[in-house]
Design an enzyme around this catalytic site. Structure first.
Site, short mmCIF file in Angstrom:
data_model
loop_
_atom_site.label_atom_id
_atom_site.label_comp_id
_atom_site.label_asym_id
_atom_site.label_seq_id
_atom_site.Cartn_x
_atom_site.Cartn_y
_atom_site.Cartn_z
N LYS A 182 -5.61 7.83 -2.84
CA LYS A 182 -5.36 7.13 -1.57
C LYS A 182 -4.74 8.08 -0.54
CE LYS A 182 -7.29 3.68 -3.36
NZ LYS A 182 -6.91 2.40 -3.90
C1 LIG Z 1 -7.31 1.23 -4.94
C2 LIG Z 1 -7.52 -0.17 -4.50
C3 LIG Z 1 -6.81 -1.24 -5.05
C4 LIG Z 1 -5.91 -1.07 -6.23
O1 LIG Z 1 -4.90 -0.18 -6.03
P1 LIG Z 1 -4.01 0.29 -7.29
O2 LIG Z 1 -2.79 0.88 -6.64
O3 LIG Z 1 -4.83 1.32 -8.01
O4 LIG Z 1 -3.71 -0.89 -8.10
C5 LIG Z 1 -6.99 -2.50 -4.52
N1 LIG Z 1 -7.85 -2.71 -3.50
C6 LIG Z 1 -8.58 -1.71 -2.96
C7 LIG Z 1 -9.50 -2.01 -1.82
C8 LIG Z 1 -8.45 -0.41 -3.46
O5 LIG Z 1 -9.18 0.58 -2.94
#
Ligand SMILES: *Cc1c(COP(=O)(O)O)cnc(C)c1O
Length: 391
Positions: free
Chosen positions: A187
């Site tokens: 991210k």
């Molecule tokens: C990465 C992601 C999640 C989950 O995030 P985590 O921190 O890995 O639990 C949820 N929604 C979207 C759109 C994502 O890209």
């Protein structure tokens, strides 16, 4: 550290710098690894950056989504509307909170949930709405907030891609009752694993804190201080979703670089736009006026009829060129579990299905060097049999 051309370029590899390493070392040296002062500071810094009201750090965005729905008092069987073009965690969190997920198709240009499709799916059982700011592009928040208000829906923004995103001068995650963020490795900023929830009210923030730590009463957080022993009381059957200081140690320094990282991704984004403008492939639409795009994903669309190469072949060919790619996402109705449980079929959400079958995300990390970016461009042009030199 530069990468030689025959080294694989990992998709979504984060930029980690010296300050994070020092801060993690400091946590390790003090022995304070769990939830403590660094988590508190990260929450405060994040809240300030987002101009939010309350921020609670947790161990993932999935946990953030789950807790938001519990804090919204979702009842078994309540319907929650979301997009078919998202990570499975969005829908799994609805299921784990006892809700029934309902999908509303996307707008094919923005790839975000289409408010008209949302309205068509609202029933008297609809309780909440979870828009996802896909790739960092803000959803149509005027229309979605209007729907939430008119139909009395809880609005939970999935901001996993959208730390920097703004819509008409307001930050993503501050429109809804809850805004959920991810600091997963790929991210925009990372804590390894991690998440954050923004809430509008103190009451919601308090309940989420309790639910995130075994359902132990607020005072239990003082266990982590040196005020002396406190008995804790369990007031709900909660979860183990708290963030550790080791994670926050990374996050505090990542957050300080959120804007330079965003600027670097914007530069890369613009270079990709130039480099692929002459091609038979689809590139992202420009950001809408009066918005800030988070530039989380740069998505190509590979339509075999135009390119002569299938999307899946393109993925294989890019790998052979040592470039890591991602697919965000196969639409959720492509997955067997949801087909069997909810009867979802891809063709019922045609825009999400089409994008899911054509899309490829190419590397867009702030860590990429100019020469990495040129290697990605060369590989894409090679795989699509475009001329070697970008126009
Ligand atoms: C990465 C992601 C999640 C989950 O995030 P985590 O921190 O890995 O639990 C949820 N929604 C979207 C759109 C994502 O890209």
């Amino acid at each position: 550290m530069s990468r030689s051309q025959d080294q694989f370029l990992v998709f979504g590899s984060p930029a980690i710098e010296e300050a994070e390493m020092q801060e993690v070392m400091a946590s390790l040296k003090t022995g304070w690894l769990g939830t403590g002062p660094k988590v508190m500071r990260f929450e405060q810094d994040f809240c300030t950056y987002k101009r939010g009201k309350h921020a609670i750090a947790v161990n993932s965005c999935t946990a953030a989504l789950h807790l938001s729905m519990l804090a919204a008092y979702l009842n078994p069987g309540d319907e929650v509307i979301t997009t078919p073009l998202t990570f499975c965690a969005t829908v799994n969190a609805i299921i784990h909170a006892g809700g029934v997920p309902v999908l509303a198709d996307i707008d094919p240009v923005t790839m975000n949930i289409d408010p008209a499709q949302v309205e068509a799916k609202i029933t008297e059982r609809t309780k909440a709405l979870i828009p996802v700011h896909f790739a960092g592009r803000p959803c149509d928040m005027d229309a979605l907030c209007d729907l939430a208000q008119r139909y009395d829906l809880v609005l939970i923004e999935d901001c996993a891609h959208a730390i920097e995103t703004e819509y008409k001068g307001r930050k993503a995650g501050t429109f809804g009752n809850f805004g959920c963020f991810s600091f997963y490795v790929t991210k925009n900023i990372t804590t390894g694993e991690g998440g954050m929830i923004l809430t509008q009210t103190q009451e919601d923030a308090d309940r989420i804190k309790v639910l995130a730590l075994h359902g132990m009463s607020q005072d239990a957080w003082k266990r982590f201080s040196d005020d002396g022993y406190n008995h804790y009381q369990v007031v709900e059957a909660g979860f183990k979703y708290n963030m550790m200081d080791i994670q926050a140690a990374i996050g505090i320094h990542q957050l300080q670089r959120v804007t330079p990282y965003w600027q670097r991704r914007q530069q890369i984004w613009q270079r990709y736009n130039e480099a692929f403008a002459d091609g038979p492939l689809g590139i992202p639409a420009p950001p809408e006026p009066d918005t800030v795009h988070g530039y989380h994903l740069y998505t190509l669309l590979i339509d075999e009829e135009q390119t002569g190469v299938s999307r899946d072949q393109f993925l294989v060919d890019m790998h052979r060129q040592h470039i890591g790619t991602g697919v965000h996402y196969l639409s959720l109705p492509e997955h067997p579990y949801y087909q069997q449980r909810f009867g979802w079929q891809p063709q019922d959400y045609p825009y999400a299905a089409q994008i899911g079958r054509q899309t490829v995300s190419i590397p867009l990390s702030a860590k990429l060097t100019d020469s990495d970016v040129e290697d990605v461009i060369t590989a894409v042009r090679h795989c699509l049999k475009m001329s070697a030199v970008a126009a």
